[in-house]
Design an enzyme around this catalytic site. Structure first.
Site, PDB file in Angstrom:
ATOM      1  N   LYS A 175       0.875  -1.174   0.000  1.00 59.01           N
ATOM      2  CA  LYS A 175       0.000   0.000   0.000  1.00 59.01           C
ATOM      3  C   LYS A 175       0.910   1.221   0.000  1.00 59.01           C
ATOM      4  CE  LYS A 175      -2.296   3.213   1.838  1.00 59.01           C
ATOM      5  NZ  LYS A 175      -1.959   4.549   1.292  1.00 59.01           N
ATOM      6  N   CYS A 284      13.223  11.146   7.267  1.00 59.44           N
ATOM      7  CA  CYS A 284      13.038  10.869   8.693  1.00 59.44           C
ATOM      8  C   CYS A 284      14.340  11.066   9.455  1.00 59.44           C
ATOM      9  CB  CYS A 284      12.518   9.444   8.874  1.00 59.44           C
ATOM     10  SG  CYS A 284      13.567   8.228   8.059  1.00 59.44           S
ATOM     11  N   GLU A 386       7.866  16.876  15.246  1.00 64.74           N
ATOM     12  CA  GLU A 386       8.449  16.705  13.921  1.00 64.74           C
ATOM     13  C   GLU A 386       7.799  17.698  12.941  1.00 64.74           C
ATOM     14  OE1 GLU A 386       7.551  13.033  11.833  1.00 64.74           O
ATOM     15  OE2 GLU A 386       9.649  12.812  11.264  1.00 64.74           O
TER      16      GLU A 386
HETATM   17  P1  NAD Z   1       1.727   8.697   7.248  1.00 66.33           P
HETATM   18  O1  NAD Z   1       1.831   7.988   8.537  1.00 66.33           O
HETATM   19  O2  NAD Z   1       0.725   9.772   7.103  1.00 66.33           O
HETATM   20  O3  NAD Z   1       1.422   7.682   6.052  1.00 66.33           O
HETATM   21  C1  NAD Z   1       2.244   6.552   5.812  1.00 66.33           C
HETATM   22  C2  NAD Z   1       1.410   5.474   5.147  1.00 66.33           C
HETATM   23  O4  NAD Z   1       0.420   5.009   6.065  1.00 66.33           O
HETATM   24  C3  NAD Z   1       0.654   5.948   3.910  1.00 66.33           C
HETATM   25  O5  NAD Z   1       0.691   4.945   2.933  1.00 66.33           O
HETATM   26  C4  NAD Z   1      -0.751   6.138   4.448  1.00 66.33           C
HETATM   27  O6  NAD Z   1      -1.747   6.018   3.466  1.00 66.33           O
HETATM   28  C5  NAD Z   1      -0.855   4.997   5.439  1.00 66.33           C
HETATM   29  N1  NAD Z   1      -1.889   5.164   6.469  1.00 66.33           N
HETATM   30  C6  NAD Z   1      -2.451   6.307   6.925  1.00 66.33           C
HETATM   31  N2  NAD Z   1      -3.385   6.029   7.857  1.00 66.33           N
HETATM   32  C7  NAD Z   1      -3.409   4.690   8.004  1.00 66.33           C
HETATM   33  C8  NAD Z   1      -4.143   3.802   8.832  1.00 66.33           C
HETATM   34  N3  NAD Z   1      -5.049   4.236   9.696  1.00 66.33           N
HETATM   35  N4  NAD Z   1      -3.897   2.469   8.741  1.00 66.33           N
HETATM   36  C9  NAD Z   1      -2.956   2.012   7.885  1.00 66.33           C
HETATM   37  N5  NAD Z   1      -2.236   2.810   7.066  1.00 66.33           N
HETATM   38  C10 NAD Z   1      -2.450   4.129   7.128  1.00 66.33           C
HETATM   39  O7  NAD Z   1       3.192   9.218   6.952  1.00 66.33           O
HETATM   40  P2  NAD Z   1       3.660  10.141   5.750  1.00 66.33           P
HETATM   41  O8  NAD Z   1       3.152  11.530   6.012  1.00 66.33           O
HETATM   42  O9  NAD Z   1       3.374   9.470   4.470  1.00 66.33           O
HETATM   43  O10 NAD Z   1       5.255  10.118   5.930  1.00 66.33           O
HETATM   44  C11 NAD Z   1       5.956  10.982   6.765  1.00 66.33           C
HETATM   45  C12 NAD Z   1       6.307  10.321   8.082  1.00 66.33           C
HETATM   46  O11 NAD Z   1       7.020   9.114   7.860  1.00 66.33           O
HETATM   47  C13 NAD Z   1       7.208  11.167   8.949  1.00 66.33           C
HETATM   48  O12 NAD Z   1       6.769  11.101  10.275  1.00 66.33           O
HETATM   49  C14 NAD Z   1       8.564  10.491   8.808  1.00 66.33           C
HETATM   50  O13 NAD Z   1       9.447  10.719   9.886  1.00 66.33           O
HETATM   51  C15 NAD Z   1       8.159   9.074   8.703  1.00 66.33           C
HETATM   52  N6  NAD Z   1       9.211   8.280   8.092  1.00 66.33           N
HETATM   53  C16 NAD Z   1       9.918   7.399   8.866  1.00 66.33           C
HETATM   54  C17 NAD Z   1      10.950   6.663   8.307  1.00 66.33           C
HETATM   55  C18 NAD Z   1      11.751   5.680   9.129  1.00 66.33           C
HETATM   56  O14 NAD Z   1      12.475   4.881   8.539  1.00 66.33           O
HETATM   57  N7  NAD Z   1      11.671   5.711  10.449  1.00 66.33           N
HETATM   58  C19 NAD Z   1      11.258   6.817   6.952  1.00 66.33           C
HETATM   59  C20 NAD Z   1      10.520   7.720   6.194  1.00 66.33           C
HETATM   60  C21 NAD Z   1       9.493   8.447   6.769  1.00 66.33           C
END
Ligand code: NAD
Length: 482
Positions: A175, A284, A386
């Site tokens: 997804k 991140c 963040e």
């Molecule tokens: P997000 O959490 O909004 O979305 C990530 C994914 O989760 C998307 O595909 C989204 O559609 C899905 N999602 C949203 N709600 C959901 C639910 N209720 N159930 C299941 N899936 C759901 O994150 P984002 O805005 O896409 O990305 C940014 C964030 O990701 C930042 O906080 C960043 O720090 C983090 N990040 C972490 C790493 C790491 O390796 N630790 C790497 C990259 C990004």
């Protein structure tokens, strides 16, 4: 303009969502809608999981070598479509093309090559009991894996999950982020070109609260690998943990970048700029809290401002652009709100702080000045939450004890960087910092074999190298009495 219609990829076919609904995908580069994303729901997830479950029967029984060969062909096809993927990633996400060319797309094919090869060398354990018995541990693929990924490094992070899951013998329902679906869609076409076995990888597009949640709670998906925000990770855990699913959560960060007075000055300024603003600050691992020892603070701050002012925010197609667009209008608004919050907390904007309107056809794109904030307590919201944009807060410190305390005083614990020439201090501070990854005199130098992940609210578990292959397999011990 031709409107691209993205489709789901289920059982080897590109298919529309069951209810035929789509929503708009716009490019942050110019704000224009250019494609339609399937607004899939739980029924599409059901189809994808059924297809993955069926193909698990044959894929999990293939020899490691056969799986390796299939996966390597995906890597080859990614390389055959390299420039197409570079352009698509930049248009969908806003990042400079040169960044997608040097980081995102090479890493996508590298992820497949690395884990396909690693699986050939992945061995299990044997424990002998003084001649009385022999234990050996089988490692079996778990089943259908749910892989949920974010928008900041779209293909890079999607393949970071898919590749080890497949190499370990699982099948996958992926997804991708609904904000950047395009390269995942191109990956489905690449699977078809590579004759990748049908149903082994399935990709369902749509909103997180619909398809992401349906995937997380599906009874036939015993394992979830998620990368994204901490709040979303919490929601996924609340659904998946009571079902006793295997869970890997890679979440947010608020990473300290610590510059000691004895650090190599020019190098540490250069790395601090890179750590703060690469990918528009949307990594991140970005160093968004910059701690500088007080004896060099003024000189460092001036050099840091000067170098930041030299950064070019511009057309992502232009080789000279250091920063492109941030990912969406909504995200730009969020970053600008964070800057207002910083001001209300008493922060001084040393440079940046504003949206940039570029010329002509890019005038509706979401561009933003790289921003440095000074004068805030390490405990205020700006230094705790963040922002995930081109914004860094600079904070002076007196000595080692104080900076360790400030660096650790957040709910996050993903990564940290330390700049010093004192090797003993580097070891001491690295051992004391709450972070899954600590860099000394560098930033974001990645070796795919190392355990990757965060502590505290930055995640649960580690991926990378054999850690990924361990996560994506179920250990079963067999004890033979001699
Ligand atoms: P997000 O959490 O909004 O979305 C990530 C994914 O989760 C998307 O595909 C989204 O559609 C899905 N999602 C949203 N709600 C959901 C639910 N209720 N159930 C299941 N899936 C759901 O994150 P984002 O805005 O896409 O990305 C940014 C964030 O990701 C930042 O906080 C960043 O720090 C983090 N990040 C972490 C790493 C790491 O390796 N630790 C790497 C990259 C990004």
């Amino acid at each position: 303009m031709i409107m691209i219609k993205i489709e789901n990829y289920i059982n080897g076919e590109l298919v529309p969502p069951n209810f035929g609904e789509y929503f708009d995908n716009s490019s942050p580069v110019d704000g224009q809608v250019y494609s339609q994303i399937p607004d899939s729901d739980a029924t599409d997830i059901d189809n994808a999981v059924a297809s993955a479950k069926e193909s698990f029967k044959s894929w999990s029984k293939l020899s490691k070598k056969d799986r390796h060969d299939h996966i390597m062909r995906l890597a080859d096809e990614i390389e055959n479509h390299f420039e197409e993927l570079v352009e698509a990633e930049s248009k969908d996400n806003g990042k400079p093309e040169h960044l997608a060319r040097s980081v995102d797309i090479p890493r996508a094919s590298e992820n497949f090559r690395f884990f396909a090869t690693a699986s050939l060398h992945f061995d299990s354990e044997v424990h002998e009991m003084d001649g009385k018995a022999l234990n050996y541990t089988l490692r079996k693929p778990v089943g259908v894996v749910g892989c949920i990924s974010p928008w900041n490094l779209p293909l890079y992070l999607l393949t970071w999950k898919i590749a080890p899951a497949l190499a370990a013998g699982n099948t996958v329902v992926a997804k991708p982020s609904e904000i950047t679906p395009m390269t995942a869609f191109l990956l489905s076409k690449i699977c078809q070109k590579a004759n990748f076995p049908k149903g082994v990888l399935n990709i369902v597009h749509g909103f997180g609260h619909k398809v992401g949640e349906a995937l997380s709670k599906h009874l036939d998906v015993p394992i979830i690998s998620f990368t994204g925000g901490t709040a979303t990770g919490k929601k996924i855990a609340s659904v998946a943990a009571p079902m006793f699913k295997k869970l890997s959560l890679e979440l947010g960060g608020k990473n300290p970048n610590i510059i000691f007075a004895d650090a190599e000055f020019d190098k540490s300024v250069e790395m601090a700029v890179k750590a703060a603003f690469s990918n528009q600050g949307q990594i991140c691992l970005c160093g968004s809290r910059l701690f500088v020892q007080d004896s060099i603070y003024n000189n460092f701050r001036e050099a840091f401002i000067e170098k930041t002012k030299l950064l070019i925010v511009g057309n992502p197609k232009d080789e000279n652009s250091n920063l492109g667009a941030v990912v969406s209008e909504q995200h730009l608004d969020k970053i600008l709100e964070c800057i207002e919050l910083a001001k209300s907390e008493g922060g001084k904007i040393l440079t940046g702080g504003n949206r940039i309107i570029l010329d002509a056809e890019l005038s509706n794109g979401y561009y933003m000045e790289p921003t440095i904030i000074e004068g805030l307590s390490h405990a205020c919201r700006t230094n705790q939450e963040e922002i995930f944009g081109p914004v860094v807060s600079i904070i002076p410190f007196k000595g080692e004890v104080e900076v360790i305390e400030m660096a650790n005083a957040t709910k996050y614990g993903l990564s940290a960087s330390i700049f010093t020439k004192d090797i003993s201090r580097a070891h001491r501070v690295a051992a004391e910092i709450d972070a899954g990854i600590v860099w000394v005199n560098t930033w974001m130098l990645r070796d795919l074999r190392i355990p990757f992940g965060g502590m505290k609210n930055s995640g649960v578990g580690r991926e990378g190298g054999f850690k990924s292959l361990q996560f994506f397999t179920e250990p079963k011990n067999v004890c033979i009495k001699i």
